[in-house]
Design an enzyme around this catalytic site. Structure first.
Site, short mmCIF file in Angstrom:
data_model
loop_
_atom_site.label_atom_id
_atom_site.label_comp_id
_atom_site.label_asym_id
_atom_site.label_seq_id
_atom_site.Cartn_x
_atom_site.Cartn_y
_atom_site.Cartn_z
N ALA A 101 0.92 -1.26 -0.17
CA ALA A 101 -0.13 0.00 -0.10
C ALA A 101 0.95 1.35 0.17
O ALA A 101 2.15 1.10 0.31
CB ALA A 101 -0.91 -0.03 1.18
N GLY A 102 0.28 2.42 -0.31
CA GLY A 102 0.98 3.74 -0.20
C GLY A 102 1.37 4.12 -1.59
O GLY A 102 1.88 5.20 -1.87
N HIS A 103 0.89 3.38 -2.51
CA HIS A 103 1.00 4.01 -4.12
C HIS A 103 -0.16 4.09 -4.78
O HIS A 103 -0.26 4.47 -5.76
CB HIS A 103 1.80 2.59 -4.60
CG HIS A 103 3.08 2.08 -4.09
ND1 HIS A 103 3.96 2.92 -3.97
CD2 HIS A 103 3.37 0.93 -3.65
CE1 HIS A 103 5.06 2.06 -3.15
NE2 HIS A 103 4.52 0.99 -3.16
N HIS A 131 9.54 3.56 -2.64
CA HIS A 131 9.39 3.18 -1.67
C HIS A 131 10.14 3.90 -0.43
O HIS A 131 10.74 3.48 0.45
CB HIS A 131 9.70 1.65 -1.32
CG HIS A 131 8.70 0.66 -2.26
ND1 HIS A 131 9.24 0.28 -3.41
CD2 HIS A 131 7.61 0.30 -1.98
CE1 HIS A 131 8.13 -0.56 -3.95
NE2 HIS A 131 7.37 -0.55 -2.89
N ASP A 157 -4.86 34.54 2.54
CA ASP A 157 -4.47 33.54 1.79
C ASP A 157 -3.05 33.65 1.37
O ASP A 157 -2.61 33.00 0.32
CB ASP A 157 -5.37 33.18 0.51
CG ASP A 157 -5.56 34.56 -0.24
OD1 ASP A 157 -5.11 35.57 0.20
OD2 ASP A 157 -6.45 34.42 -1.00
#
Length: 585
Positions: A57-59, A225, A415
């Site tokens: 996960a993480g992609h 990664h 802003d």
């Protein structure tokens, strides 16, 4: 450059679980096997090859976001940056892909993924399943010598393999054909990433300082990664960075990295500029334009397709990757070439491109030139040009000098664009005056300055300033026609200034006491009209700006902030600074 360790969901197990569930909520053609972290299609043709991919996960949106009609049949997820287990993968290919004419596993070249998917493949074959596995590795961050037997890392280019093979499988192609095209696409892929920081994984300790990049550094050859790249370098200008990356991707004289060989005339390419997760769409768009233009200028390559967006991330990595796919003959006939398969219809969340083939095939056309249809107004008024230029330039220079302070104020209560917007406008008007564009007629001059401001300043301050200047033009002309006065002195400017302020009221309800630029502009104009003394008027403007400290806002973005403390309104301070410059104080 320290990365943020703040997250909305800090439990990594819960985070992955809920992220996978989001796919079925957004794409009702999919379902989820939560214990095995498998996202799969509910219904698929038994006559088609089933494409399966996955990894840590993480992609996201890879890999679950590409599950759906036209791309993947299923995706298996591990924990963050970790391969799924053999059991998960085997359960997917044996029970979650439904009936099929074969299973094709598309795996990125990372040791854990290759071993786990490979073992699951052998177990499936032992049970009599018809299955093939293709490993994709297209990174050029690491050359042949260093990568050795491991080979190149899998990167965002893997998404091209998913899309092309998924579209081919949807036509009823055989497992052998799909696997062959997957290998052909992989062979013609190159990818290189770069990032301004490494990422923090939710639920883990702070990163070691030796891993973090300095404020002025970037990592070239960044993996997906959090791995170190091929080198660290001082952050160059974007055109230099893009040129460096393209050279590593395409230069045929680098034998260690010339994976595509020399680029020759007639070769066609597809481009993907991929967001590693933390780059704004605005900035990614800027990067994409630089890449496209550099490809044409330096390599005479005009990509047949350009994909710019978020396809394969490294959590919220503040970086991007460039992927080039050299188009090669699939040998499968009409409608099954790489471009047609890329353009083929799909029903997934991750592949965002929706520009059809016919649109891409249209020849480019130059935009028709704009016709100037807004003549500059004139009047019988005459002013002293040197005095006008000197006075206005003094005020504008003060604005430019005050930009850091105005920006800091606006970052705290707005802003953040007030200071930079005023500075851009001031620099543009100074440029206008240096070009010798000021004339004796104040109506003509102010009208043209209004146009300069309109083009150079954006945001609320730009709009209000442009409206006010155009109203000032009208007030000057009306005043001269009514009084038959031709000479311009302080009283003429003062009366016109107050009249223009009244016209400005048609477009904004702002009044003194609302914590806006009006808290400085109104007292300045009122005192100037009353006494004709610009110094006294400027002091009134500064006093009005100071009163905005702690004032409860009634207009603008500041109304959403509960406490403004002793920060004055940036717009009011900008007016005070400008008129102090005009007054020479």
């Amino acid at each position: 450059m320290p990365v943020s360790s703040k997250h909305f969901i800090n439990d990594p197990t819960q985070l992955v679980s809920f992220a996978l569930k989001s796919v079925k909520y957004a794409n009702p053609s999919t379902s989820i096997d939560e214990p095995n972290k498998i996202v799969y299609r509910k219904d698929a043709s038994p006559d088609n090859v089933a494409l399966v991919s996955g990894g840590g996960a993480g992609h996201e949106p890879s890999f679950a976001g590409f599950v759906g009609d036209g791309i993947l049949r299923a995706a298996v997820s591990g924990t963050i940056f970790a391969s799924p287990s053999v059991k998960q993968i085997y359960n997917c290919i044996s029970q979650r892909v439904g009936e099929n004419s074969g299973v094709l596993l598309i795996v990125m070249n990372y040791t854990g993924d290759v071993l786990h998917f490979g073992l699951a493949t052998e177990k499936a074959r032992a049970q009599g399943l018809d299955i093939e596995m293709v490993v994709v590795g297209e990174d050029v961050g690491v050359g042949r010598e260093k990568s050795g037997k491991v080979g190149r890392r899998g990167m965002a280019g893997t998404v091209f393999v998913h899309k092309i093979c998924g579209a081919l499988a949807a036509t009823g192609a055989s497992l052998k054909e799909c696997a062959g095209i997957a290998r052909l696409v992989s062979k013609n892929l190159v990818t290189l990433g770069s990032s301004l920081s490494h990422v923090h994984i939710p639920g883990t300790a702070e990163m070691d300082e030796c891993v973090e990049l300095d404020e002025d550094e970037l990592e070239l050859g960044m993996g997906i990664h959090n791995e170190r790249g091929c080198r660290r370098m001082k952050i160059p200008k974007i055109d230099c960075l893009v040129s460096t990356m393209l050279k590593q991707l395409l230069a045929g004289d680098d034998k260690d990295r010339a994976y595509l060989g020399p680029v020759t005339m007639g070769q066609e390419f597809v481009l993907m500029v991929n967001n590693l997760g933390g780059v704004s769409p605005l900035e990614l768009g800027g990067v994409t334009a630089h890449v496209v233009e550099s490809l044409e200028e330096e390599y005479q390559i005009k990509p047949k397709r350009v994909y710019s967006g978020t396809y394969m991330t490294s959590l919220n990595g503040h970086g991007f990757s460039i992927t080039l796919l050299r188009l090669a003959d699939t040998g499968l006939g009409c409608g099954k070439d790489m471009l047609s398969l890329l353009d083929a219809a799909h029903e997934t969340l991750g592949w965002s491109s929706c520009v059809c083939s016919s649109t891409w095939s249209r020849p480019p056309s130059a935009p028709a030139p704009l016709i100037e249809c807004d003549p500059t107004p004139t009047s019988s008024l005459r002013m002293d040009i040197p005095v006008f230029i000197t006075t206005l330039k003094n005020g504008l220079k003060k604005i430019i000098e005050a930009e850091p302070e105005l920006t800091r104020f606006d970052c705290l209560v707005g802003d953040g664009d007030c200071g930079t917007g005023l500075k851009r406008g001031a620099e543009a008007v100074i440029g206008f005056m240096k070009a010798g564009a000021v004339t004796e007629d104040p109506v003509s001059t102010v009208s043209r300055i209004a146009g300069v401001v309109e083009e150079s300043m954006d945001g609320t301050s730009g709009a209000l300033t442009s409206i006010y200047l155009n109203a000032l033009v009208q007030a000057l002309r009306n005043g001269s026609e009514a009084t038959k006065v031709t000479g311009v002195d302080a009283s003429v400017w003062a009366k016109a200034g107050m009249a223009a302020l009244s016209d400005l009221g048609r477009y904004t309800p702002a009044q003194p006491g609302d914590r806006t630029m009006m808290d400085a502009l109104y007292p300045f104009l009122a005192e100037f009209e009353k006494t004709g003394d610009v110094v006294r008027a400027a002091k009134e403007a500064r006093a009005g700006a100071d009163k905005t400290k702690g004032m409860k806002p009634k207009l603008g973005r500041t109304v959403y902030i509960e406490q403004v403390g002793d920060i004055p309104d940036p717009g009011a301070v900008g007016i005070a600074v400008l008129v102090e410059g005009l007054a020479g104080i």
